[in-house]
Design an enzyme around this catalytic site. Structure first.
Site, mmCIF file in Angstrom:
data_model
loop_
_atom_site.group_PDB
_atom_site.id
_atom_site.type_symbol
_atom_site.label_atom_id
_atom_site.label_comp_id
_atom_site.label_asym_id
_atom_site.label_seq_id
_atom_site.Cartn_x
_atom_site.Cartn_y
_atom_site.Cartn_z
ATOM 1 N N ASP A 162 10.481 -5.421 -1.505
ATOM 2 C CA ASP A 162 9.756 -6.708 -1.535
ATOM 3 C C ASP A 162 10.702 -7.906 -1.580
ATOM 4 O O ASP A 162 11.791 -7.829 -2.137
ATOM 5 C CB ASP A 162 8.844 -6.720 -2.774
ATOM 6 C CG ASP A 162 7.814 -7.815 -2.697
ATOM 7 O OD1 ASP A 162 7.565 -8.343 -1.596
ATOM 8 O OD2 ASP A 162 7.254 -8.160 -3.755
ATOM 9 N N ASN A 220 11.319 -10.011 1.280
ATOM 10 C CA ASN A 220 11.922 -10.380 2.570
ATOM 11 C C ASN A 220 11.522 -11.790 2.998
ATOM 12 O O ASN A 220 12.346 -12.574 3.460
ATOM 13 C CB ASN A 220 11.472 -9.405 3.669
ATOM 14 C CG ASN A 220 11.971 -7.999 3.433
ATOM 15 O OD1 ASN A 220 12.832 -7.782 2.600
ATOM 16 N ND2 ASN A 220 11.433 -7.044 4.170
ATOM 17 N N SER A 240 1.894 -1.746 4.406
ATOM 18 C CA SER A 240 0.721 -1.264 3.674
ATOM 19 C C SER A 240 -0.546 -1.437 4.516
ATOM 20 O O SER A 240 -0.541 -2.166 5.519
ATOM 21 C CB SER A 240 0.570 -2.031 2.354
ATOM 22 O OG SER A 240 0.033 -3.313 2.609
ATOM 23 N N ASN A 264 -1.198 -5.010 4.917
ATOM 24 C CA ASN A 264 -0.255 -5.898 5.622
ATOM 25 C C ASN A 264 -0.752 -6.350 7.001
ATOM 26 O O ASN A 264 -0.192 -7.272 7.595
ATOM 27 C CB ASN A 264 1.123 -5.236 5.761
ATOM 28 C CG ASN A 264 1.917 -5.216 4.463
ATOM 29 O OD1 ASN A 264 2.766 -4.360 4.249
ATOM 30 N ND2 ASN A 264 1.644 -6.170 3.569
ATOM 31 N N TRP A 265 -1.833 -5.730 7.505
ATOM 32 C CA TRP A 265 -2.402 -6.181 8.795
ATOM 33 C C TRP A 265 -2.932 -7.608 8.685
ATOM 34 O O TRP A 265 -3.156 -8.267 9.689
ATOM 35 C CB TRP A 265 -3.548 -5.255 9.238
ATOM 36 C CG TRP A 265 -3.138 -3.840 9.497
ATOM 37 C CD1 TRP A 265 -3.399 -2.764 8.705
ATOM 38 C CD2 TRP A 265 -2.380 -3.331 10.609
ATOM 39 N NE1 TRP A 265 -2.860 -1.615 9.251
ATOM 40 C CE2 TRP A 265 -2.231 -1.938 10.428
ATOM 41 C CE3 TRP A 265 -1.802 -3.920 11.747
ATOM 42 C CZ2 TRP A 265 -1.547 -1.122 11.326
ATOM 43 C CZ3 TRP A 265 -1.121 -3.096 12.650
ATOM 44 C CH2 TRP A 265 -1.000 -1.728 12.434
ATOM 45 N N ARG A 301 3.927 -5.615 -9.881
ATOM 46 C CA ARG A 301 2.696 -4.965 -9.404
ATOM 47 C C ARG A 301 3.053 -3.656 -8.716
ATOM 48 O O ARG A 301 4.149 -3.511 -8.200
ATOM 49 C CB ARG A 301 2.020 -5.830 -8.330
ATOM 50 C CG ARG A 301 1.391 -7.079 -8.753
ATOM 51 C CD ARG A 301 0.582 -7.642 -7.579
ATOM 52 N NE ARG A 301 1.429 -8.219 -6.556
ATOM 53 C CZ ARG A 301 1.898 -9.461 -6.570
ATOM 54 N NH1 ARG A 301 1.594 -10.256 -7.578
ATOM 55 N NH2 ARG A 301 2.659 -9.915 -5.597
HETATM 56 C C1 FPP Z 1 7.715 -6.989 1.721
HETATM 57 O O1 FPP Z 1 8.314 -8.270 1.668
HETATM 58 C C2 FPP Z 1 8.189 -6.283 2.906
HETATM 59 C C3 FPP Z 1 7.394 -5.800 3.901
HETATM 60 C C4 FPP Z 1 5.927 -5.928 3.906
HETATM 61 C C5 FPP Z 1 7.988 -5.149 5.087
HETATM 62 C C6 FPP Z 1 9.112 -4.230 4.797
HETATM 63 C C7 FPP Z 1 9.775 -3.908 6.076
HETATM 64 C C8 FPP Z 1 11.088 -3.728 6.254
HETATM 65 C C9 FPP Z 1 12.068 -3.730 5.153
HETATM 66 C C10 FPP Z 1 11.661 -3.530 7.616
HETATM 67 C C11 FPP Z 1 11.122 -2.412 8.435
HETATM 68 C C12 FPP Z 1 11.200 -1.089 7.810
HETATM 69 C C13 FPP Z 1 11.788 0.004 8.325
HETATM 70 C C14 FPP Z 1 11.547 1.305 7.639
HETATM 71 C C15 FPP Z 1 12.669 -0.006 9.506
HETATM 72 P P1 FPP Z 1 7.387 -9.554 1.857
HETATM 73 O O2 FPP Z 1 7.349 -9.868 3.315
HETATM 74 O O3 FPP Z 1 6.053 -9.313 1.243
HETATM 75 O O4 FPP Z 1 8.200 -10.644 1.097
HETATM 76 P P2 FPP Z 1 7.592 -11.869 0.257
HETATM 77 O O5 FPP Z 1 6.843 -11.274 -0.898
HETATM 78 O O6 FPP Z 1 8.821 -12.601 -0.157
HETATM 79 O O7 FPP Z 1 6.727 -12.656 1.182
#
Ligand code: FPP
Length: 244
Positions: free
Chosen positions: A24, A26, A69, A72-73, A198
């Site tokens: 989490d 990114n 998840s 996430n869609w 969470r």
């Molecule tokens: C959560 O961070 C991350 C995700 C929903 C996507 C995770 C995907 C990757 C790490 C890359 C692809 C995976 C593979 C296996 C190649 P967030 O976007 O919810 O961050 P935020 O809470 O700061 O908005």
């Protein structure tokens, strides 16, 4: 005595057999740098590769990462496409890598909503690594714990309807056997970076007695040393599994 350095008892290194990671932060990492959210996922995917290898080196036997998840869609289409493209890229590049690594790759989640080319790449990755006896890597994709338990209940209900089992034969072990992680041990440690506290529908059945370590670092900044810190924290926990 004054002036003496206080001795801190060394914590023996204890590695969880089964580890779950919620990758989490990114989006926030990218925002802090004035970049589009997708840039955070690109770096997040690189960190995922590095940390997977490090887990294998440390002796973790099962690692599950939350890549996408069932919820996430709801994100903007552009972001969903970016994550799916990263997955495509990872799968294509790793098919060669998989031969060298002793990692068995599996995917957990509902595949029906995914594009056909991704599904085929996933199947190929699973097929070409099925014989590996090192760490098992589960990539949770279009995964949700509630969806997983619902699907398992439906599977058992179909068996009851077909007369294969009686309702009274259904117990925890049978339900567990109908989950995506059917033959895997329970989760020991769930690790969530990014400062959120969470579970977000991740491995809700499997983590019934898991320990949780929440860390302030955002996933794209996550280093091997952070994993070491999490393992140290895990080693300090007194796991009683409902006993005394
Ligand atoms: C959560 O961070 C991350 C995700 C929903 C996507 C995770 C995907 C990757 C790490 C890359 C692809 C995976 C593979 C296996 C190649 P967030 O976007 O919810 O961050 P935020 O809470 O700061 O908005």
């Amino acid at each position: 005595m004054f002036g003496r350095k206080k001795k801190v008892a060394a914590v023996p290194r204890k590695i969880p057999v089964n580890l779950g990671i919620i990758m989490d932060g990114n989006g926030r990492w990218a925002k802090k740098r004035g970049l589009p959210r997708q840039a955070g996922h690109v770096t997040g995917a690189q960190v995922f590769r590095k940390i997977t290898k490090y887990c294998q080196k440390c002796g973790v036997q099962y690692l599950t990462v939350y890549a996408f998840s069932t919820e996430n869609w709801r994100r903007p289409q552009e972001e969903v496409d970016a994550i799916m493209n990263l997955l495509r890229q990872y799968l294509k590049e790793s098919l060669a890598d998989f031969q060298q690594e002793n990692i068995r790759t599996r995917f957990i989640g509902d595949r029906t909503a995914l594009d056909e080319d991704i599904r085929l790449l996933m199947e190929e990755a699973e097929r070409t690594t099925a014989h590996k006896d090192g760490m098992t890597l589960n990539i949770a994709l279009n995964y949700g714990g509630q969806q997983e338990i619902t699907a398992a209940a439906r599977k058992l209900a179909e068996k009851v309807a077909a007369g294969e089992i009686s309702p009274s034969a259904i117990d925890e072990a049978m339900l567990e056997g109908a989950l995506y992680t059917e033959d895997q041990p329970p989760v020991d440690l769930i690790l969530r970076p990014s400062g959120e506290y969470r579970l977000s529908n991740f491995l809700i059945w499997q983590s019934a007695y898991a320990e949780y370590v929440f860390m302030d670092v955002l996933w794209p900044d996550f280093k091997e040393a952070d994993l070491d810190r999490a393992f140290e924290e895990y080693a300090r926990r007194d796991r009683r599994f409902g006993g005394v």
